[in-house]
Design a protein around this motif. Structure first.
Motif, PDB file in Angstrom:
ATOM      1  N   ALA A  29      46.973 -33.915  28.373  1.00 35.74           N
ATOM      2  CA  ALA A  29      45.871 -32.647  28.849  1.00 35.74           C
ATOM      3  C   ALA A  29      45.378 -32.959  29.881  1.00 35.74           C
ATOM      4  O   ALA A  29      44.870 -31.394  30.484  1.00 35.74           O
ATOM      5  N   LEU A  30      44.515 -34.277  30.406  1.00 32.92           N
ATOM      6  CA  LEU A  30      43.791 -33.746  31.339  1.00 32.92           C
ATOM      7  C   LEU A  30      45.087 -33.875  32.563  1.00 32.92           C
ATOM      8  O   LEU A  30      44.783 -33.238  33.425  1.00 32.92           O
ATOM      9  N   LEU A  31      46.235 -34.107  32.658  1.00 31.53           N
ATOM     10  CA  LEU A  31      47.268 -34.069  33.851  1.00 31.53           C
ATOM     11  C   LEU A  31      47.246 -32.846  33.568  1.00 31.53           C
ATOM     12  O   LEU A  31      47.355 -32.026  35.340  1.00 31.53           O
ATOM     13  N   ARG A  32      47.208 -31.986  32.969  1.00 31.71           N
ATOM     14  CA  ARG A  32      47.349 -30.183  33.582  1.00 31.71           C
ATOM     15  C   ARG A  32      46.932 -29.848  33.696  1.00 31.71           C
ATOM     16  O   ARG A  32      46.512 -29.037  34.225  1.00 31.71           O
ATOM     17  N   ALA A  33      45.261 -30.290  33.373  1.00 32.75           N
ATOM     18  CA  ALA A  33      44.513 -29.316  33.910  1.00 32.75           C
ATOM     19  C   ALA A  33      43.769 -29.422  35.389  1.00 32.75           C
ATOM     20  O   ALA A  33      43.762 -28.500  36.204  1.00 32.75           O
ATOM     21  N   CYS A  34      44.254 -31.151  35.520  1.00 30.25           N
ATOM     22  CA  CYS A  34      43.597 -30.940  36.989  1.00 30.25           C
ATOM     23  C   CYS A  34      45.496 -30.526  37.592  1.00 30.25           C
ATOM     24  O   CYS A  34      44.474 -29.555  38.868  1.00 30.25           O
ATOM     25  N   PHE A  35      46.184 -30.015  37.450  1.00 31.23           N
ATOM     26  CA  PHE A  35      47.563 -29.261  37.931  1.00 31.23           C
ATOM     27  C   PHE A  35      47.290 -27.915  37.622  1.00 31.23           C
ATOM     28  O   PHE A  35      48.272 -27.182  38.525  1.00 31.23           O
ATOM     29  N   GLY A  36      46.379 -27.282  37.148  1.00 28.95           N
ATOM     30  CA  GLY A  36      46.433 -26.283  36.937  1.00 28.95           C
ATOM     31  C   GLY A  36      46.862 -25.354  35.891  1.00 28.95           C
ATOM     32  O   GLY A  36      46.585 -24.024  35.646  1.00 28.95           O
ATOM     33  N   TYR A  37      47.326 -26.297  35.148  1.00 28.30           N
ATOM     34  CA  TYR A  37      47.982 -25.555  34.471  1.00 28.30           C
ATOM     35  C   TYR A  37      47.749 -25.604  32.288  1.00 28.30           C
ATOM     36  O   TYR A  37      47.895 -25.431  31.906  1.00 28.30           O
ATOM     37  N   GLY A  38      46.706 -25.905  32.390  1.00 24.82           N
ATOM     38  CA  GLY A  38      45.937 -26.009  31.497  1.00 24.82           C
ATOM     39  C   GLY A  38      43.921 -26.008  31.891  1.00 24.82           C
ATOM     40  O   GLY A  38      43.357 -25.913  33.434  1.00 24.82           O
ATOM     41  N   ASP A  39      43.555 -26.020  30.583  1.00 24.48           N
ATOM     42  CA  ASP A  39      41.954 -25.938  31.131  1.00 24.48           C
ATOM     43  C   ASP A  39      40.834 -27.329  30.913  1.00 24.48           C
ATOM     44  O   ASP A  39      41.693 -28.197  30.123  1.00 24.48           O
ATOM     45  N   PHE A  40      39.896 -27.935  31.727  1.00 23.61           N
ATOM     46  CA  PHE A  40      39.655 -29.308  31.239  1.00 23.61           C
ATOM     47  C   PHE A  40      38.697 -29.180  30.076  1.00 23.61           C
ATOM     48  O   PHE A  40      38.351 -29.637  28.952  1.00 23.61           O
ATOM     49  N   THR A  41      38.384 -27.562  29.502  1.00 22.98           N
ATOM     50  CA  THR A  41      37.596 -27.578  28.057  1.00 22.98           C
ATOM     51  C   THR A  41      38.491 -28.477  26.689  1.00 22.98           C
ATOM     52  O   THR A  41      38.324 -29.075  25.607  1.00 22.98           O
ATOM     53  N   THR A  42      40.035 -28.185  26.907  1.00 25.29           N
ATOM     54  CA  THR A  42      41.145 -28.461  26.294  1.00 25.29           C
ATOM     55  C   THR A  42      41.560 -29.874  26.363  1.00 25.29           C
ATOM     56  O   THR A  42      41.479 -30.618  24.879  1.00 25.29           O
ATOM     57  N   ALA A  43      41.632 -30.610  27.673  1.00 22.39           N
ATOM     58  CA  ALA A  43      41.559 -31.577  27.849  1.00 22.39           C
ATOM     59  C   ALA A  43      40.205 -32.430  27.757  1.00 22.39           C
ATOM     60  O   ALA A  43      40.644 -33.475  26.461  1.00 22.39           O
ATOM     61  N   ASN A  44      39.070 -32.320  27.554  1.00 21.92           N
ATOM     62  CA  ASN A  44      37.858 -33.141  26.617  1.00 21.92           C
ATOM     63  C   ASN A  44      38.238 -33.079  25.411  1.00 21.92           C
ATOM     64  O   ASN A  44      37.753 -33.537  24.823  1.00 21.92           O
ATOM     65  N   ILE A  45      38.471 -31.639  24.129  1.00 21.43           N
ATOM     66  CA  ILE A  45      38.482 -31.641  23.031  1.00 21.43           C
ATOM     67  C   ILE A  45      39.814 -32.874  23.055  1.00 21.43           C
ATOM     68  O   ILE A  45      39.290 -33.708  21.429  1.00 21.43           O
ATOM     69  N   MET A  46      40.857 -32.858  23.445  1.00 16.86           N
ATOM     70  CA  MET A  46      41.822 -33.852  23.129  1.00 16.86           C
ATOM     71  C   MET A  46      41.425 -35.348  23.528  1.00 16.86           C
ATOM     72  O   MET A  46      41.425 -36.093  22.372  1.00 16.86           O
ATOM     73  N   PHE A  47      40.303 -35.584  24.201  1.00 22.10           N
ATOM     74  CA  PHE A  47      40.321 -37.204  24.674  1.00 22.10           C
ATOM     75  C   PHE A  47      38.427 -37.038  23.021  1.00 22.10           C
ATOM     76  O   PHE A  47      38.750 -38.155  22.686  1.00 22.10           O
ATOM     77  N   ILE A  48      38.216 -36.478  22.666  1.00 20.09           N
ATOM     78  CA  ILE A  48      37.224 -36.460  22.153  1.00 20.09           C
ATOM     79  C   ILE A  48      37.901 -36.756  20.554  1.00 20.09           C
ATOM     80  O   ILE A  48      37.721 -37.441  19.240  1.00 20.09           O
ATOM     81  N   PHE A  49      39.115 -35.537  20.407  1.00 17.63           N
ATOM     82  CA  PHE A  49      40.133 -35.949  19.023  1.00 17.63           C
ATOM     83  C   PHE A  49      40.336 -37.657  19.045  1.00 17.63           C
ATOM     84  O   PHE A  49      40.493 -37.903  17.960  1.00 17.63           O
ATOM     85  N   THR A  50      41.165 -38.121  20.028  1.00 21.45           N
ATOM     86  CA  THR A  50      41.669 -38.614  20.127  1.00 21.45           C
ATOM     87  C   THR A  50      41.092 -40.695  19.938  1.00 21.45           C
ATOM     88  O   THR A  50      41.460 -41.253  18.965  1.00 21.45           O
ATOM     89  N   PHE A  51      39.854 -40.388  20.309  1.00 18.47           N
ATOM     90  CA  PHE A  51      38.839 -41.855  20.456  1.00 18.47           C
ATOM     91  C   PHE A  51      37.939 -41.199  18.722  1.00 18.47           C
ATOM     92  O   PHE A  51      38.013 -42.144  18.712  1.00 18.47           O
ATOM     93  N   ASN A  52      37.884 -39.868  18.366  1.00 18.75           N
ATOM     94  CA  ASN A  52      37.390 -39.865  16.394  1.00 18.75           C
ATOM     95  C   ASN A  52      38.529 -40.335  15.903  1.00 18.75           C
ATOM     96  O   ASN A  52      38.132 -41.321  14.860  1.00 18.75           O
ATOM     97  N   LEU A  53      40.303 -40.726  16.323  1.00 17.94           N
ATOM     98  CA  LEU A  53      40.990 -40.868  15.581  1.00 17.94           C
ATOM     99  C   LEU A  53      41.129 -42.579  15.140  1.00 17.94           C
ATOM    100  O   LEU A  53      41.228 -43.133  14.488  1.00 17.94           O
ATOM    101  N   LEU A  54      40.523 -43.078  16.893  1.00 20.05           N
ATOM    102  CA  LEU A  54      40.850 -44.346  16.902  1.00 20.05           C
ATOM    103  C   LEU A  54      38.781 -44.957  16.591  1.00 20.05           C
ATOM    104  O   LEU A  54      39.664 -45.608  15.223  1.00 20.05           O
ATOM    105  N   PHE A  55      37.941 -44.230  16.175  1.00 18.86           N
ATOM    106  CA  PHE A  55      36.910 -44.529  15.115  1.00 18.86           C
ATOM    107  C   PHE A  55      36.983 -44.813  13.671  1.00 18.86           C
ATOM    108  O   PHE A  55      36.478 -45.426  13.102  1.00 18.86           O
ATOM    109  N   VAL A  56      37.992 -43.597  13.413  1.00 19.52           N
ATOM    110  CA  VAL A  56      38.737 -43.547  11.961  1.00 19.52           C
ATOM    111  C   VAL A  56      38.929 -45.191  11.506  1.00 19.52           C
ATOM    112  O   VAL A  56      38.713 -45.345  10.334  1.00 19.52           O
ATOM    113  N   MET A  57      40.240 -45.611  12.638  1.00 15.23           N
ATOM    114  CA  MET A  57      40.952 -46.845  12.135  1.00 15.23           C
ATOM    115  C   MET A  57      40.234 -48.280  12.207  1.00 15.23           C
ATOM    116  O   MET A  57      39.749 -49.043  11.030  1.00 15.23           O
ATOM    117  N   LEU A  58      38.809 -48.100  13.204  1.00 13.82           N
ATOM    118  CA  LEU A  58      37.846 -49.395  14.111  1.00 13.82           C
ATOM    119  C   LEU A  58      36.811 -49.780  12.603  1.00 13.82           C
ATOM    120  O   LEU A  58      36.742 -50.339  11.883  1.00 13.82           O
TER     121      LEU A  58
END
Length: 340
Positions: free
Chosen positions: A232-261
């Motif tokens: 999602a971050l690469l898509r935003a860097c090349f103009g195929y997406g936005d950084f808001t979506t990338a930010n949400i995806m990183f937050i969601f990914t880290f949240n899943l990591l914290f669920v497990m940890l």
């Protein structure tokens, strides 16, 4: 520039008894935690909950209050883990000697192993003075694990279960482990906050994840690949997406990591409290040669960590000031030590 270079080199130079990987984790873990938990709370409070519930309903108000409570409990206990001091140096500095058997004692006596701390709870759960071990024996060439020992770095005689942490650079009473997410050791006085933090963290991360997934699928995702945050971050860097979506995806990914940890750490802490040992003893002590046993009832073991009225600790973070751990960090008379 030279000073900045020295600080950077110092940050990435492993200290004695550590490695570069641990040093890097110790630097980045706390910012990642703050970024994730604050981001999850912000998006859930202002966007996700209004997406699910009518803005004029009491349900939305209750959901937001509930989220605010979870965030408050997590952050306040996270701060307490960091701020509540477990170091032996602090105990040496602030201990008083008003016990009848220790009148006239000095700081030198404490450094030698004669301890009396007015903040240590009695066996009845009240605040009182308990004389510690009679004296620390001379440091032998070979010593058993369960004994007083000289810490050459702190220049103090440390009681059993007290170990020096290379990250905190202190001897920590009843050292369990070094928590990278708070940059502080979990030990005698702040283990309660670590346990309470984990309970709220598991509940909060699972609760927000259940609301996150449908919201992402219906609002943000262009393709399933967006669930992979770096993509999602690469898509935003090349103009195929936005950084808001990338930010949400990183937050969601880290949240899943914290669920497990947080789930893994919580189950581990429950097991450690039940057996009456620390993570350090579980991993560092050779159980084939030395067995550490705590025959007390589970209720007494919980009080030894969370204090006398332990239910209140899950609601009011500062209850450690009213109900300290129901144990003496210098003596462990209830534990049974067996040599095989």
């Amino acid at each position: 520039m030279e000073k900045l270079k020295e600080r950077i080199v110092k940050c990435f130079t492993p200290r004695p008894h550590t490695d570069l990987q641990s040093e890097i984790i110790n630097i980045i873990a706390a910012p990642i935690y703050l970024y994730t938990i604050t981001g999850v709370f912000y998006h859930s409070f202002f966007y996700i909950m209004p997406y699910y519930y009518d803005s004029s309903s009491w349900t939305l108000f209750c959901q937001k209050c509930f989220l605010a409570t979870i965030y408050f409990e997590m952050m306040s206990n996270w701060l307490c883990i960091h701020l509540v001091d477990n170091s032996l140096k602090t105990q040496v500095k602030h201990s008083t000697f008003n016990d009848r058997n220790n009148q006239g004692a000095t700081k030198t006596d404490l450094e030698s192993g004669i301890v009396a701390d007015k903040h240590t709870p009695t066996r009845k759960g009240k605040i009182g003075t308990i004389p510690g071990p009679v004296s620390a024996p001379p440091t032998p060439k070979r010593r058993s694990y369960w004994s007083w020992h000289l810490c050459t770095k702190c220049d103090l005689n440390a009681p059993p279960r007290c170990h020096h942490c290379p990250f905190c650079d202190n001897c920590v009473l009843k050292r369990d482990h070094h928590c990278f997410f708070t940059r502080r050791c979990v030990g005698f006085y702040n283990q309660r906050h670590f346990v309470v933090f984990l309970v709220w963290a598991v509940f909060g991360t699972v609760y927000t994840t259940a609301h996150f997934i449908p919201y992402l699928l219906h609002v943000f995702l262009v393709s399933a690949w967006d669930l992979f945050a770096p993509f999602a971050l690469l898509r935003a860097c090349f103009g195929y997406g936005d950084f808001t979506t990338a930010n949400i995806m990183f937050i969601f990914t880290f949240n899943l990591l914290f669920v497990m940890l947080s789930s893994a750490f919580l189950f581990e802490q429950i097991d450690l409290i039940n057996t009456g040992i620390t993570q350090f003893e579980q991993k560092k002590v050779d159980t084939k040669r030395l067995v550490i046993s705590d025959p007390r009832h589970i209720n007494d073991k919980v009080k030894a960590v969370l204090g006398h009225n332990y239910a209140s600790s899950f609601v009011i973070p500062i209850m450690h000031l009213v109900y300290p751990p129901h144990e003496n960090p210098f003596q462990w008379p209830e534990h049974k030590i067996y040599k095989k």
